[in-house]
Every structure is written in C-alpha cells, then in structure tokens.
Design an enzyme around this catalytic site. Structure first.
Site, PDB file in Angstrom:
ATOM      1  N   GLU A 168       4.691   7.132   2.538  1.00  0.00           N
ATOM      2  CA  GLU A 168       5.541   5.941   2.679  1.00  0.00           C
ATOM      3  C   GLU A 168       4.950   4.822   1.843  1.00  0.00           C
ATOM      4  OE1 GLU A 168       5.455   3.658   6.252  1.00  0.00           O
ATOM      5  OE2 GLU A 168       3.337   4.000   6.602  1.00  0.00           O
ATOM      6  N   LYS A 186      11.813  10.735  11.099  1.00  0.00           N
ATOM      7  CA  LYS A 186      11.200   9.406  11.215  1.00  0.00           C
ATOM      8  C   LYS A 186      12.231   8.335  11.522  1.00  0.00           C
ATOM      9  CE  LYS A 186       7.714  10.202   7.636  1.00  0.00           C
ATOM     10  NZ  LYS A 186       6.978   9.540   6.538  1.00  0.00           N
ATOM     11  N   LYS A 217      12.017   3.016   5.826  1.00  0.00           N
ATOM     12  CA  LYS A 217      11.981   4.430   5.433  1.00  0.00           C
ATOM     13  C   LYS A 217      13.346   4.885   4.920  1.00  0.00           C
ATOM     14  CE  LYS A 217       7.901   5.387   8.095  1.00  0.00           C
ATOM     15  NZ  LYS A 217       7.548   4.027   8.563  1.00  0.00           N
ATOM     16  N   ASN A 272       4.202   0.769   2.218  1.00  0.00           N
ATOM     17  CA  ASN A 272       4.159  -0.342   3.176  1.00  0.00           C
ATOM     18  C   ASN A 272       4.349  -1.665   2.449  1.00  0.00           C
ATOM     19  OD1 ASN A 272       3.070   1.163   5.708  1.00  0.00           O
ATOM     20  ND2 ASN A 272       1.742   1.820   4.037  1.00  0.00           N
ATOM     21  N   GLU A 329       7.296   0.946  11.924  1.00  0.00           N
ATOM     22  CA  GLU A 329       5.991   0.878  11.276  1.00  0.00           C
ATOM     23  C   GLU A 329       4.911   0.927  12.341  1.00  0.00           C
ATOM     24  OE1 GLU A 329       5.674   0.863   8.042  1.00  0.00           O
ATOM     25  OE2 GLU A 329       7.848   0.743   7.814  1.00  0.00           O
ATOM     26  N   GLY A 330       3.723   1.338  11.939  1.00  0.00           N
ATOM     27  CA  GLY A 330       2.582   1.157  12.825  1.00  0.00           C
ATOM     28  C   GLY A 330       2.088   2.428  13.497  1.00  0.00           C
ATOM     29  N   SER A 346      -2.962  -2.688   5.886  1.00  0.00           N
ATOM     30  CA  SER A 346      -4.306  -3.035   6.337  1.00  0.00           C
ATOM     31  C   SER A 346      -5.369  -2.086   5.788  1.00  0.00           C
ATOM     32  CB  SER A 346      -4.336  -3.070   7.866  1.00  0.00           C
ATOM     33  OG  SER A 346      -3.931  -1.830   8.356  1.00  0.00           O
ATOM     34  N   ARG A 364       0.867  -1.184   0.000  1.00  0.00           N
ATOM     35  CA  ARG A 364       0.000   0.000   0.000  1.00  0.00           C
ATOM     36  C   ARG A 364       0.900   1.230   0.000  1.00  0.00           C
ATOM     37  NH1 ARG A 364      -2.739   0.641   5.134  1.00  0.00           N
ATOM     38  NH2 ARG A 364      -1.292   2.357   5.368  1.00  0.00           N
ATOM     39  N   ARG A 395      -8.073   7.416   4.421  1.00  0.00           N
ATOM     40  CA  ARG A 395      -8.191   7.583   5.873  1.00  0.00           C
ATOM     41  C   ARG A 395      -8.256   9.061   6.159  1.00  0.00           C
ATOM     42  NH1 ARG A 395      -2.967   4.804   8.155  1.00  0.00           N
ATOM     43  NH2 ARG A 395      -2.301   5.512   6.113  1.00  0.00           N
TER      44      ARG A 395
END
Ligand code: ADP
Ligand code: MG
Length: 551
Positions: free
Chosen positions: A153, A401, A336, A155, A405-406, A160, A133, A527
């Site tokens: 970024e 950064k 990253k 993924n 992740e997350g 998800s 994604r 989102r």
C-alpha cells in the site's frame, strides 16, 4: 531477478546472542530507539509519561536484494508525482471515492464531505504537503526463487517509523563496526548496509512547507512566532519517533514545533483574518502562535474522532491558511480503493501520459510502476473480484481489505467467503442504498472493500527478534531475544512532495496537473514479523524494526 538470498540468520552461540543483544539494547536506549511502556493498569489508562523501553528491534539486519532495494528508491519519485496528480484531480477522486465508497464507508464519507465543504467555502491554502511511505513485500514469482518487489500500500497520512528506523540502521552499522558481528556471515558487511535518510527526508518536507508558507505570507512572519503543529494522539506510545522529527526541524532547519491532540485543539485553535490564519494558544507560553504547517500524526482512524467536536476541529484546520500534511484530499488519495483503481487497465496511463497533467512519463516509467502492482479487484457486482471472493479455492490466495489504515483490519484467505456472506446478509436485512446519482442501482456493502492477491515472500529467512518483556527481564539479566525461524520483512520507501492545485475551469473538466514546489525521496523502513500460518489464514506476528543488508 533470481534470488540469491542466503538462509538466515547465521548460526549463533548463546554467548554471541546474549552479547550482541546487550550491545544492541544499550545502543537503542542511548539513541532513542524507544517506546513508552504499556499502561501500568490492566484496565487501560495512558502509558507512563516518564519512562521508556527500547522499541522492538531485530538483532541482525535482514538480507534484501540490492537491485530491488534500489528499485524501491527509484520508484519513489514516480509515486510522489502520481499521488500529487491524483490529489489535485477532483474529478478522479469524485469518481473513485465520491461514487460508491462513501455510500458504504462512514469514515470515508465524512472525510469526503469535509473536503467538499472546504472546496465550497473556498480553499485558503492551495498547497498540499505529502510525507509518503510506499510499502513493499518481496514476491516469489516462480519456483526458481525469482523475486520481484510488490507494493502492499501507499500511506499518505501519519507514515511512521522513519526516524526510529534511521536509528536502527545506525545501530546495525554500529554493531558491524564494533563487533564485525563476530564474523558470523560474509554478508554482514557495513558497506552493504545502506545509510537511512528517512528522518532527513521527513524533516526536509516539513521544513519546505514551513518556508513556502513564510514566503507567501511574509507580513505575518515579522510580527508573529510561526510554528509547525503536530496533531498527535493522546497517550501515543510511539512519541519518540515523532520527537526525532521535531528535534531535526529545530536543529537543522531552525523551525519550532508544538504538539496537540484534536481534542486540545478544539479549545486552543482559532482562525483569524480574511485569509484564515491558524493560531494556537500555548498555555505555558501564555500567548498564541501562528501555524505554518499542520502535520497529522492522528486523524487517520475513526477512533481519533470520538465526538463531533474532533470533526469540527479537523474542519477548522482544513479551512485554514496553514499547509496541511496531508489535506483531506491527499488523505483520500491514499485510500486502498484508489490503489486498486490505478491497477485497472489504462487508469495509470491516463494520469501520467497526458501533457495537460504534467510531465509525460516514458513507457519504461509506466511499466516500472505497473510492475510494482499486485493483482487487485474491486468488489462491484458481477466483476471478477466477486467471482474470486465467492469461491473458497480461489479466495485462498487473496486478502480482502476495507478502506482503513493502521493495521488489523484485513480479512485473509478462508475468512473471505464467510465475511462476504455476512455483508450480503446485512444488505438483505437492512436494505440497500441507491446510487449517488439517484439511479436505482443498489450499492452493496462489499463494494467498500478491495480484493488483493497475496504476495508470497520467501520463507527461508529468520531473525532474532529483541523486545522488552517485563516478565523475562525480571528473571534474567539479558535482553529478551527470540529466534523466529520464519519471518516476513516489509520494506517502506519514504518520499515527500509539496505541490499546489491550480484552479481548474470546471470540476468535471480534465484537471490541470499539480505545480510542484518541493520534492525529495530517500530513506527506508524495514519491519520484520514472525510469520505463522494456520488454516484460518495468516496470523501475523509482532513486528520489529529492522534494517536491510543488501545482497
Ligand atoms: P494497513 O493500512 O492496515 O497497514 P495494509 O494494506 O498495509 O493495511 O495491510 C496490513 C498488513 O497486511 C501488511 O503490513 C502486510 O503484512 C499484510 N498484507 C497486506 N496486503 C498483503 C498482500 N497483498 N499480500 C500479503 N500480505 C499483505
Ligand atoms: Mg500498512
């Protein structure tokens, strides 16, 4: 392109908000746009297994420029190809990850060691499966409202919300059909709400992996039951997003799925035979099944490996003949640091304009991809990144950064300078590490970070955010829809690619490109979160699942 985004949301009466949110929440609960509720005990524990709440959603779709939405979909096959090339290029990964990053980042170091151990013991399965994604924000290029698409970024593990967003796109189309959104806005037209193929793309990728495995290991397939294994976190609240892929796999592709955590697998997984087939024992079934594809919806964060046992289990899965989605190499490609290095002059070109690595990209393709990059810098000593991050005036336009992740790990604006000072203080206190090549050059902690210019999304958009709130619902018989006057929407584009590493003569020789077995792009996630800024930085609100209405 010049922005023509209308101000949003259109004005709505309380009756309209209540009626639409009732319709939206009932549709959500009827169509598995759902989450497990929070744990009942305030001291933690697992969420209740047998109850659901609706996932947080936006009441209306959010306006998004049609041309930039299409651009995100056109970029995806290029990103699929690019990340496949990176994954099979061991020399590239060794330079970017195996150089400085592993000396200052424990988690990346463990993943890198794991991957090298697998290479040393012999790669049983040359295929890698990616479900990607790529995330973007709209960026205001100038004062005239010109907008561009900039990548946040990419993924490569546990991407998800594709399935839930597929359903939210259908929810907004349903509201358009059933209510015409009360003619609130001429923009709220169903033909401007793109169908979302995210669920289809994700399941197709996993099914392609499964079928490639069966073709290559034909003998086993006849005598064994062969299943796809989802590696999941215990107490996952977003389980229905995963279940929808499972159901699609069975209903559309005839493939069965088993779910287990790394901890469970440490007891139930085993390798068998010279070719290291992976078998998992299902206690309820009372027998073992062979695994074709291991799909990781866990394993992307240090918390997923509380003890050495979880790392050993990950290694066992990685060593197996099963196709991994992703392999440790593909997971590392999503770092990253890799994203930042790609933006350095000439690096992207060296990967995609070299006949030995696959199709030679046109200059237009290279330009299109490059234009989706925001300015990024490494944090190596004496570089531009350190200069910017040490100057409070300049750092105010940046985000720092780590390789994580997350969510929730970034350092914004005014927090950057003090963070850097702390890292340097730790270096001074604890001593610095020397280079992996044994050189005297010291590695600083800050080199595990990248510095990225802040993308500046349009600020005139709002939306109604609908989320379950136990206290509010005890007081009123309508869903909890809150007007957020300023929101930021992040668009994700989905793609999948199944590809094979070809043996290279030498580790440091230019690696041959990947051989692609299956590739597909399509589908999106939008989102939306309330945006609030304070002096300390950007305080990100709570994201809801949204869908785009194209303008
Ligand atoms: P993670 O791996 O934690 O998801 P991301 O790079 O996606 O890390 O950053 C988390 C969030 O921070 C993003 O969803 C986005 O809202 C915000 N963010 C990250 N980079 C930028 C940027 N360059 N400009 C503006 N916001 C950003
Ligand atoms: Mg992210």
């Amino acid at each position: 392109m010049a922005s023509t985004l209308p101000s949003w949301p259109p004005k709505m009466s309380k009756e309209q908000v209540d009626a639409l949110s009732r319709a939206a929440v009932d549709y959500a609960l009827s169509h598995s746009i759902a989450y497990r509720p929070l744990p009942l005990s305030s001291t933690g524990g697992p969420p209740p297994h047998d109850a659901a709440i609706h996932a947080p959603i936006s009441l209306l779709p959010s306006p998004f420029p049609a041309a930039l939405y299409e651009q995100s979909q056109r970029l995806q096959p290029l990103y699929n190809d690019l990340y496949a090339r990176i994954t099979v290029d061991h020399g590239f990964l060794a330079k970017v990850i195996g150089g400085n990053v592993i000396l200052v980042d424990e988690f990346q170091a463990q993943l890198w060691a794991l991957w090298n151990r697998v290479r040393k013991e012999g790669v049983a399965q040359p295929l890698h499966l990616g479900l990607f994604r790529s995330d973007y924000l709209l960026h205001q290029v100038d004062q005239h409202g010109t907008l561009a698409l900039k990548q946040v970024e990419l993924n490569t593990i546990s991407s998800s919300f594709g399935p839930l967003c597929t359903r939210v796109s259908e929810l907004h189309r349903h509201l358009a059909s059933s209510t015409a959104f009360y003619d609130l806005s001429p923009h709220l037209r169903i033909d401007q709400m793109p169908k979302n193929r995210a669920l289809e793309t994700l399941a197709s990728g996993l099914a392609a992996g499964h079928h490639a495995y069966l073709e290559r290991t034909a003998k086993a397939a006849q005598s064994d039951d062969v299943v796809i294994l989802f590696v999941v976190q215990d107490g996952e609240r977003n389980a229905f997003d995963q279940r929808l892929i499972e159901y699609q796999l069975l209903e559309q592709h005839g493939v069965r799925v088993r779910r287990a955590s790394l901890q469970q697998l440490s007891k139930t997984a085993k390798l068998s035979g010279d070719d290291r087939r992976l078998y998992v024992t299902d206690a309820a079934l009372g027998r073992q099944e062979q695994v074709s594809v291991v799909y990781f919806r866990a394993g992307y964060t240090p918390g997923d490996y509380p003890t050495e046992r979880e790392w050993e289990t990950r290694l066992q899965l990685e060593l197996s003949l099963a196709i991994k989605c992703p392999t440790a190499a593909l997971q590392l490609a999503g770092a990253k640091k890799v994203q930042q290095v790609l933006a350095d002059p000439g690096v992207l070109e060296s990967l995609v304009q070299d006949d030995k690595r696959g199709r030679f990209w046109s200059n237009d393709e290279v330009d299109m991809l490059r234009q989706s990059f925001m300015s990024m810098y490494g944090m190596e000593t004496d570089g531009e990144g350190v200069a910017i991050a040490s100057d409070p005036n300049r750092a105010a336009d940046y985000v720092l950064k780590p390789q994580r992740e997350g969510g929730g790990n970034n350092i914004y604006r005014d927090d950057i300078v003090p963070t850097l000072q702390n890292l340097d203080k730790l270096d001074a206190e604890q001593g610095q590490q020397s280079g992996s090549d044994g050189s005297a050059r010291s590695i600083k902690r800050r080199e595990a970070y990248i510095l990225m210019k802040l993308i500046e999304p349009p600020s005139h958009l709002g939306n109604y955010l609908v989320r379950y709130d136990a206290q509010a619902s005890a007081k009123a018989a309508v869903p909890h829809a809150v007007l957020a006057p300023h929101v930021i929407s992040e668009l994700g584009a989905f793609g999948t690619i199944l590809f094979e590493s070809l043996p290279s003569q030498k580790d440091d020789a230019a690696a041959p490109g990947p051989r692609v077995v299956f590739e597909q792009s399509g589908g999106h996630l939008l989102r939306t979160k309330a945006s609030e800024s304070n002096e300390g930085g950007v305080a990100a609100g709570y994201s809801v699942i949204d869908s785009p209405v194209l303008i």
